[in-house]
Design a protein around this motif. Structure first.
Motif, PDB file in Angstrom:
ATOM      1  N   LEU A  49       9.931   3.862   8.579  1.00  0.00           N
ATOM      2  CA  LEU A  49       9.534   2.864   9.573  1.00  0.00           C
ATOM      3  C   LEU A  49       9.668   1.478   8.941  1.00  0.00           C
ATOM      4  O   LEU A  49       9.920   1.359   7.747  1.00  0.00           O
ATOM      5  N   PRO A  50       9.468   0.417   9.716  1.00  0.00           N
ATOM      6  CA  PRO A  50       9.593  -0.930   9.143  1.00  0.00           C
ATOM      7  C   PRO A  50       8.691  -1.191   7.942  1.00  0.00           C
ATOM      8  O   PRO A  50       9.042  -1.966   7.057  1.00  0.00           O
ATOM      9  N   GLY A  51       7.531  -0.560   7.893  1.00  0.00           N
ATOM     10  CA  GLY A  51       6.604  -0.810   6.796  1.00  0.00           C
ATOM     11  C   GLY A  51       6.534   0.350   5.824  1.00  0.00           C
ATOM     12  O   GLY A  51       7.001   1.449   6.111  1.00  0.00           O
ATOM     13  N   PRO A  52       5.935   0.128   4.672  1.00  0.00           N
ATOM     14  CA  PRO A  52       5.804   1.193   3.672  1.00  0.00           C
ATOM     15  C   PRO A  52       4.804   2.258   4.131  1.00  0.00           C
ATOM     16  O   PRO A  52       3.963   2.005   4.987  1.00  0.00           O
ATOM     17  N   SER A  53       4.903   3.434   3.528  1.00  0.00           N
ATOM     18  CA  SER A  53       3.933   4.486   3.830  1.00  0.00           C
ATOM     19  C   SER A  53       2.585   4.121   3.213  1.00  0.00           C
ATOM     20  O   SER A  53       2.503   3.318   2.282  1.00  0.00           O
ATOM     21  N   TYR A  54       1.541   4.734   3.751  1.00  0.00           N
ATOM     22  CA  TYR A  54       0.203   4.490   3.207  1.00  0.00           C
ATOM     23  C   TYR A  54       0.132   4.939   1.752  1.00  0.00           C
ATOM     24  O   TYR A  54      -0.477   4.275   0.916  1.00  0.00           O
ATOM     25  N   ARG A  55       0.780   6.061   1.426  1.00  0.00           N
ATOM     26  CA  ARG A  55       0.752   6.550   0.037  1.00  0.00           C
ATOM     27  C   ARG A  55       1.518   5.602  -0.898  1.00  0.00           C
ATOM     28  O   ARG A  55       1.119   5.414  -2.044  1.00  0.00           O
ATOM     29  N   ILE A  57       1.737   2.388  -0.522  1.00  0.00           N
ATOM     30  CA  ILE A  57       0.823   1.251  -0.705  1.00  0.00           C
ATOM     31  C   ILE A  57      -0.230   1.605  -1.750  1.00  0.00           C
ATOM     32  O   ILE A  57      -0.496   0.828  -2.673  1.00  0.00           O
ATOM     33  N   ALA A  58      -0.821   2.790  -1.619  1.00  0.00           N
ATOM     34  CA  ALA A  58      -1.847   3.229  -2.582  1.00  0.00           C
ATOM     35  C   ALA A  58      -1.276   3.276  -3.988  1.00  0.00           C
ATOM     36  O   ALA A  58      -1.923   2.833  -4.946  1.00  0.00           O
ATOM     37  N   LYS A  59      -0.068   3.792  -4.129  1.00  0.00           N
ATOM     38  CA  LYS A  59       0.554   3.896  -5.450  1.00  0.00           C
ATOM     39  C   LYS A  59       0.834   2.514  -6.039  1.00  0.00           C
ATOM     40  O   LYS A  59       0.554   2.256  -7.201  1.00  0.00           O
ATOM     41  N   LYS A  60       1.377   1.624  -5.222  1.00  0.00           N
ATOM     42  CA  LYS A  60       1.729   0.288  -5.701  1.00  0.00           C
ATOM     43  C   LYS A  60       0.503  -0.491  -6.181  1.00  0.00           C
ATOM     44  O   LYS A  60       0.565  -1.231  -7.157  1.00  0.00           O
ATOM     45  N   GLN A  66      -7.480  -6.550  -7.634  1.00  0.00           N
ATOM     46  CA  GLN A  66      -7.537  -7.498  -6.520  1.00  0.00           C
ATOM     47  C   GLN A  66      -6.904  -6.920  -5.246  1.00  0.00           C
ATOM     48  O   GLN A  66      -6.718  -7.643  -4.270  1.00  0.00           O
ATOM     49  N   ALA A  67      -6.587  -5.645  -5.250  1.00  0.00           N
ATOM     50  CA  ALA A  67      -5.825  -5.032  -4.155  1.00  0.00           C
ATOM     51  C   ALA A  67      -6.485  -5.207  -2.790  1.00  0.00           C
ATOM     52  O   ALA A  67      -5.814  -5.573  -1.823  1.00  0.00           O
ATOM     53  N   VAL A  68      -7.773  -4.957  -2.696  1.00  0.00           N
ATOM     54  CA  VAL A  68      -8.436  -5.034  -1.388  1.00  0.00           C
ATOM     55  C   VAL A  68      -8.296  -6.440  -0.814  1.00  0.00           C
ATOM     56  O   VAL A  68      -7.875  -6.617   0.330  1.00  0.00           O
ATOM     57  N   ILE A 102      -8.373  -0.333   4.400  1.00  0.00           N
ATOM     58  CA  ILE A 102      -7.749  -0.611   3.106  1.00  0.00           C
ATOM     59  C   ILE A 102      -8.343   0.268   2.013  1.00  0.00           C
ATOM     60  O   ILE A 102      -7.616   0.839   1.201  1.00  0.00           O
ATOM     61  N   VAL A 103      -9.645   0.409   1.980  1.00  0.00           N
ATOM     62  CA  VAL A 103     -10.282   1.278   0.984  1.00  0.00           C
ATOM     63  C   VAL A 103      -9.803   2.718   1.182  1.00  0.00           C
ATOM     64  O   VAL A 103      -9.509   3.427   0.216  1.00  0.00           O
ATOM     65  N   TRP A 104      -9.689   3.151   2.422  1.00  0.00           N
ATOM     66  CA  TRP A 104      -9.189   4.509   2.712  1.00  0.00           C
ATOM     67  C   TRP A 104      -7.752   4.675   2.218  1.00  0.00           C
ATOM     68  O   TRP A 104      -7.430   5.674   1.574  1.00  0.00           O
ATOM     69  N   ILE A 105      -6.911   3.694   2.510  1.00  0.00           N
ATOM     70  CA  ILE A 105      -5.504   3.779   2.071  1.00  0.00           C
ATOM     71  C   ILE A 105      -5.413   3.829   0.551  1.00  0.00           C
ATOM     72  O   ILE A 105      -4.670   4.637  -0.006  1.00  0.00           O
ATOM     73  N   LEU A 106      -6.175   2.982  -0.125  1.00  0.00           N
ATOM     74  CA  LEU A 106      -6.079   2.916  -1.585  1.00  0.00           C
ATOM     75  C   LEU A 106      -6.541   4.196  -2.276  1.00  0.00           C
ATOM     76  O   LEU A 106      -6.133   4.450  -3.412  1.00  0.00           O
ATOM     77  N   GLN A 107      -7.322   5.001  -1.617  1.00  0.00           N
ATOM     78  CA  GLN A 107      -7.776   6.251  -2.244  1.00  0.00           C
ATOM     79  C   GLN A 107      -6.789   7.398  -2.021  1.00  0.00           C
ATOM     80  O   GLN A 107      -6.999   8.502  -2.484  1.00  0.00           O
TER      81      GLN A 107
END
Length: 109
Positions: A49-55, A57-60, A66-68, A102-107
């Protein structure tokens, strides 16, 4: 009496801060993602899709303290260049819901 009030206020502040970093359930996340139409550009595992996957994002952002805050800024103000040529438009989302997502995605690592 003043000391008791200060202790109560301190305890309430601690509870409030602790709750901010709690991870929401997958079901709650799915409802929020649908509510704000996040799936139009993002998916769990695929970046087709146009944007990155949630996983992705979490990996990056896994080691970024400072991610949140950085991700909140990207969502609220929009961003471009982080994930290639596609631009992310600004999204109007309440801070409480945004931070929870965001907290959910990062985990998801």
């Amino acid at each position: 009496m003043k000391i008791i009030l200060q202790i109560v206020m301190l305890a309430l502040s601690a509870v409030s801060v602790a709750g901010a970093d709690e991870v929401i359930s997958n079901a709650k996340a799915a409802k929020l993602l649908a509510k704000y139409n996040c799936q139009a550009c993002h998916a769990m595992d695929t970046s087709s899709l146009p944007g990155p996957s949630y996983r992705a994002i979490a990996k990056k952002y896994a080691s970024d303290p400072q991610a949140v805050g950085d991700l909140e800024t990207s969502v609220v103000n929009g961003s471009s260049g982080t994930w290639g040529n596609n631009a992310m438009p600004s999204i109007n989302i309440p801070n409480k819901d945004l931070q929870a997502l965001i907290v959910w995605i990062l985990q998801l690592m």
